[in-house]
Scaffold this motif. Structure first.
Motif, short mmCIF file in Angstrom:
data_model
loop_
_atom_site.label_atom_id
_atom_site.label_comp_id
_atom_site.label_asym_id
_atom_site.label_seq_id
_atom_site.Cartn_x
_atom_site.Cartn_y
_atom_site.Cartn_z
N LEU A 150 -17.06 7.65 6.07
CA LEU A 150 -18.10 8.68 6.14
C LEU A 150 -19.00 8.57 4.93
O LEU A 150 -18.52 8.60 3.79
CB LEU A 150 -17.47 10.07 6.18
N THR A 161 -26.17 11.16 7.22
CA THR A 161 -24.72 11.16 7.41
C THR A 161 -24.41 9.99 8.34
O THR A 161 -25.06 9.85 9.38
CB THR A 161 -24.25 12.47 8.09
N LEU A 163 -21.22 7.76 10.23
CA LEU A 163 -19.82 7.50 10.55
C LEU A 163 -19.71 6.02 10.91
O LEU A 163 -20.43 5.53 11.78
CB LEU A 163 -19.37 8.38 11.73
N GLU A 175 -22.17 6.27 14.44
CA GLU A 175 -23.14 7.35 14.69
C GLU A 175 -23.79 7.75 13.37
O GLU A 175 -23.22 7.53 12.29
CB GLU A 175 -22.42 8.59 15.23
N GLN A 176 -24.96 8.38 13.51
CA GLN A 176 -25.65 8.86 12.31
C GLN A 176 -26.35 10.18 12.59
O GLN A 176 -26.73 10.48 13.72
CB GLN A 176 -26.69 7.84 11.85
N LEU A 177 -26.51 10.97 11.55
CA LEU A 177 -27.43 12.11 11.55
C LEU A 177 -28.62 11.71 10.70
O LEU A 177 -28.46 10.98 9.72
CB LEU A 177 -26.75 13.35 10.97
N LYS A 178 -29.79 12.19 11.09
CA LYS A 178 -31.00 11.68 10.44
C LYS A 178 -31.80 12.78 9.76
O LYS A 178 -31.69 13.96 10.11
CB LYS A 178 -31.86 10.94 11.47
#
Lengths: 572, 75
Positions: A150, A161, A163, A175-178
């Motif tokens: 992470l 963020t 993963l 996966e990602q947060l943007k």
């Protein structure tokens, strides 16, 4: 194969050298340039890494920069278009920086590198996505053959963020947060709202949190951030300014909490403590959800954590204690600095597809990766400085230092290589007796010139950790906060925070034999197997790197004795 | 190499400090803002600013595997 990783031009410039997949040397520029959070091209750190490996830049197989500048520029433009006609000031400031340097990063890097070697081949300059570099910097030096990874920080190019899953020498982003949805920026927004400086005052917020009650946690999750069961989240940007202005929070943010932002010189009130406690609890809860999702998504038993948010030792401790994963390993230089290391390791394993050799207890060599100084060198430097010192044998040195600490004195302790990362881990440390009732305030007032409430870390012998702290695994990098055993709290008030917790470094004879020997001597004398450990610097100054830095700090502060190598240095 | 502290260079640097921000303001209002507003009018969302309590996740899938080509360019 020799690869150099570089981070620069944002905050905490650094360089790291990887030889045949092993981390040989790494240093943050600030410790060598003496400029706090130095953002400049890391000339001195590169020189130190090359010196440690005994090679020149022309002998390297590649230099890898820790981010993709064109993608970052794309974020700047998209953000400007998303918020226009608001955001002219932010755009203007950011665009100026890009015009000056970042927009032409490849030629700029080549110019700087060619100062080391005029014929440096441009084909040897590589670029690595920031979150891939950070994920690589967490997974490859970890002690795990397989692990979920992470990365949680402010923002890389777009990702805030990430993963990922690491298996052998493979690393796969899942996966990602943007941007702009970022836990790092959320925490920094609260740091700013509480009157602390963004990108350095986050530690103050974390230290303040245990004094408050998290009465605003529900307000935060109801209005500011929507958190899903899988740990993913979005911010309501109407409460934040960082996309469209130079500040962090909008007037709506202050209206929600019913108080204007705290001014830096303003007294800290119970309201501020409660706000700090609230955002810390929200952060802890989200980090645990992220860990649970990472475990479910990857099916792996080990977790590697990194990114600026992974410097939050309280949240790290919560993740560890949640027991979502069997093992948690946190990169000791989490953030931009480790991006340099990760960029080199990513290129080694993912560009060249070279195999990985997992090391125990990990591949960071205790994080003592910055330059060290031999006995003759130290004595020569001290003589040149006009220092008064005597050279002691090891046993006398450890016993005398332990007795001096037990006598309530403050020791500047300088040994071996400097630490890579923000924390002093017993090679560039100020040490004190944890048993004194007034030691915390003395250190805060006399040495650090900082807020009296801020706690100090404990360095404990690894074999004694369980009897003094509620902890199951070693924590060698000071990146976890854990409960002090209830029956021991009164015995060590200088490291016990108001909520009964302490930030912990476990010290082993294998990783740092001299620090271990000193704490053992203190234990023999007092029965207490731990010391107060704080970084060897004055307020606002980088941690000491060279003997000259340590001597200057020693002479200008209330430190009673300076120990450099085997030299016992006194003031008069 | 030119000395950055000559009077001429000092004047040029001072002008840069004044002129650059003014140029950037013009760029912003003449290019960025109109283009952004028009794109948004036609449904383009430069940033995903959804705050959707009904959706189950905000995760974005990966862009794909990391290949050697990834390292070769700054974009």
């Amino acid at each position: 194969m020799r690869l150099l990783g570089i981070s620069a031009f944002y905050h905490d410039s650094a360089a790291a050298l990887v030889v045949d997949g092993q981390v040989i040397a790494a240093a943050e520029e600030e410790r060598l340039s003496r400029s706090r959070h130095d953002t400049a091209f890391p000339h001195k750190a590169i020189a130190a890494c090359l010196a440690a490996a005994g090679c020149t830049l022309s002998e390297l197989d590649g230099v890898v920069f820790y981010e993709k500048p064109v993608r970052k520029f794309d974020r700047l433009m998209q953000t400007a278009m998303a918020f226009a006609p608001q955001g002219v000031a932010l755009f203007s400031a950011a665009a100026m920086t890009w015009l000056r340097e970042k927009g032409f990063l490849r030629p700029l890097l080549l110019r700087r590198l060619r100062k080391f070697h005029p014929q440096f081949d441009s084909a040897k300059l590589f670029f690595c996505d920031n979150h891939i570099a950070q994920a690589a910097g967490a997974f490859y030096p970890s002690p795990f053959e397989e692990a979920a990874v992470l990365v949680v920080d402010g923002v890389g190019e777009w990702a805030t963020t990430t993963l990922a899953a690491g298996r052998g020498n493979k690393l796969e982003v899942i996966e990602q947060l943007k941007y702009p949805h970022s836990l790092g920026l959320l925490y920094s927004a609260f740091t700013s709202y509480l009157g602390f400086k963004v990108n350095s005052g986050e530690y103050k917020l974390m230290g303040l949190a245990p004094y408050g009650t998290p009465r605003y946690a529900a307000l935060i999750t109801d209005h500011l951030i929507d958190v899903k069961d899988d740990g993913s989240f979005h911010l309501d940007m109407s409460y934040f300014n960082f996309g469209m202005a130079l500040g962090m929070t909008s007037p709506r943010f202050a209206a929600l909490f019913g108080q204007p932002p705290r001014q830096p010189e303003q007294l800290i009130a119970p309201f501020h403590m409660d706000v700090a406690a609230s955002i810390q609890q929200v952060l802890n809860d989200i980090m645990i959800k992220l860990a649970e999702h990472a475990a479910a998504k990857t099916g792996l038993k080990n977790l590697c954590l990194t990114g600026d948010v992974a410097t939050n030792s309280v949240a790290n401790g919560k993740v560890q204690r949640a027991m979502v994963f069997d093992n948690v390993w946190i990169q000791p230089a989490a953030g931009d600095a480790a991006g340099s290391l990760g960029a080199a390791l990513a290129a080694y394993h993912l560009m060249h597809h070279l195999p990985r050799n997992v090391q125990q207890p990990d591949g960071m060599k205790g994080a003592y990766l910055a330059p060290s100084y031999g006995p003759a060198d130290i004595e020569g430097r001290l003589t040149k400085l006009g220092a008064k010192f005597t050279v002691l044998d090891d046993k006398t040195l450890f016993d005398k230092t332990a007795a001096t600490i037990a006598d309530g004195k403050l020791i500047g302790w300088f040994q071996g290589g400097g630490e890579f990362g923000p924390r002093a881990l017993g090679n560039r440390s100020i040490l004190a007796d944890p048993r004194g009732m007034t030691m915390q305030q003395t250190l805060n007032r006399k040495i650090k010139a900082r807020e009296a409430y801020r706690p100090f870390a404990a360095a404990v012998l690894v074999e004694d950790m369980r009897s003094w702290f509620d902890v199951n695994r070693p924590s060698p990098y000071l990146n976890m906060t854990v409960p002090v055993q209830p029956d021991k709290r009164a015995a060590v008030p200088a490291i016990t925070h108001v909520d009964g917790s302490a930030r912990l470094q476990t010290v082993s004879a294998e990783t740092n034999p001299r620090f271990h020997a000193l704490i053992s001597a203190f234990k023999n004398l007092t029965g207490c197997p731990l010391l107060v450990n704080t970084s060897f610097n004055a307020r606002g100054a980088p941690v000491a790197q060279a003997p000259e830095d340590a001597y200057a700090c020693f002479m200008a502060s209330a430190i009673d004795v300076l120990v450099i190598g085997n030299c016992w240095v006194v003031k008069s | 190499m030119a000395d950055p502290n000559t009077p001429l260079n000092k004047i040029i640097n001072a002008l840069r400090v004044i002129v650059y921000p003014i140029v950037m303001v013009f760029v912003f209002f003449l290019f960025i803002a109109p283009v952004g507003l028009i794109l948004r009018l036609f449904g383009y969302r430069p940033l995903d600013l959804r705050f959707d309590k009904q959706s189950k996740t905000y995760w974005n899938p990966s862009d794909g595997p990391i290949t050697p080509d990834h390292f070769k360019q700054p974009d």
